[in-house]
Enzyme design. Structure first.
Site: not given
Ligand code: PSU
Ligand code: MN
Length: 304
Positions: A26, A161
């Site tokens: 990405e 995260k």
């Protein structure tokens, strides 16, 4: 038709035609996830690791309205230098960036879309988007999760995260029928740390086993993606208490400054990097390299 929008790098197109392993990468991680120049250095190192392990890398972005699948080092440098000036582009944004012939940095969701258009099945990144803490109030749930529900691409990441609510993220994925595989781990890694309090759906210990599950899923026509969670190497992980404190702080600042929507994730990533004095950046780089290696191994097994 699609061909007029899609620009697949010749090397990538040749590998796909020959049935050789290709790994998608990405570009929001380059523009919004890391500062310049480590972002460009990392992006190029990630490509090299994929090559060293016998697969072809395809970094994905939108450049002047073209859907680029595979970029040259100069294009990666251009994008990385432009950084936050490049528009973060998720599924909803793609047609507008294309119509304006603008540049767009693809998120996990839009990278999956472009990879799928090109016929790439394996994608390596750092962390996926998810259900944010307080989503009960804010409704902030990344479009990455919906894409995983619908698009047939496997995403190798270091978990989610803890700027996110990891438990709610897993619940959402379960509802959407997205399997979460732990590579050599029983718990979902939390990006900077190898462990969280949450179990993965399936622990698999080899790239071969993972490729076999992907083959079975897609041969049966069970649509959608797969999350492959790969823990950060032990020597590079950060202290859990320290990083949790930093994240709580960053979240408070975000609330105070009224930041929401697509700006949330980049804001939090930047704050965490600042508050750890670059320690988080170093960990981020190491885990992405580690994911690239595993993704190459899976792509190779899948191509067999
Ligand atoms: N999480 C990270 N690093 C990142 C991102 C997420 O640890 O770079 C980026 C990815 O591109 C991901 C996007 O797809 O942020 C999610 O943004 P949002 O939460 O706005 O959907
Ligand atoms: Mn969001």
């Amino acid at each position: 038709m699609l061909a007029q929008y899609l620009d697949i790098k010749p090397e990538v197109a040749a590998a796909l035609t020959a049935g050789e392993p290709v790994v998608a990468l990405e570009s929001t991680i380059i523009t919004h996830g890391m500062p310049y120049p480590p972002n460009v250095e990392t992006a190029l190192r990630v490509e090299q690791i994929i090559r060293d392990h016998g697969a072809i890398p395809a970094t994905i972005a939108i450049l002047k309205g073209k859907l680029k699948v595979g970029m040259t080092p100069l294009e990666v440098e251009y994008l990385g230098k432009a950084g936050l000036d490049v528009i973060k582009t998720s599924r909803r944004d793609i047609p507008f960036i294309v119509a304006k012939q603008a540049d767009g940095a693809t998120t996990v969701a839009s990278t999956m879309i472009l990879a799928s258009m090109a016929g790439i099945k394996v994608f390596a990144t750092g962390g996926i988007g998810g259900v944010h803490r307080d989503a009960q109030q804010t409704f902030d749930i990344s479009a990455d999760l919906q894409e995983l529900a619908n698009t047939d691409v496997a995403v190798v990441c270091a978990g989610a995260k803890s700027i996110l609510d990891i438990g709610l993220t897993l619940e959402y994925l379960e509802t959407q029928g997205v399997p979460v595989i732990g590579y050599q781990t029983d718990t979902l890694p939390a990006f900077y740390t190898r462990e969280s309090d949450f179990s993965v759906d399936y622990r698999l210990d080899s790239a071969e086993q993972i490729a076999a599950a992907l083959t079975a899923k897609w041969q049966m026509g069970l649509k959608g993606g797969v999350v492959i969670a790969n823990p950060i190497p032990a020597m590079h992980q950060l202290d859990r208490g320290m990083i949790d404190d930093v994240i709580v702080d960053a979240l408070a600042q975000m609330k105070q400054q009224g930041i929401s929507g697509k700006a949330s994730t980049p804001f939090l990533l930047t704050k965490v990097a600042e508050k750890t004095h670059g320690k988080s950046l170093k960990a981020n780089i190491e885990l992405v390299l580690n994911n690239a290696k595993l993704a190459a191994e899976i792509a190779i097994e899948y191509a067999k």
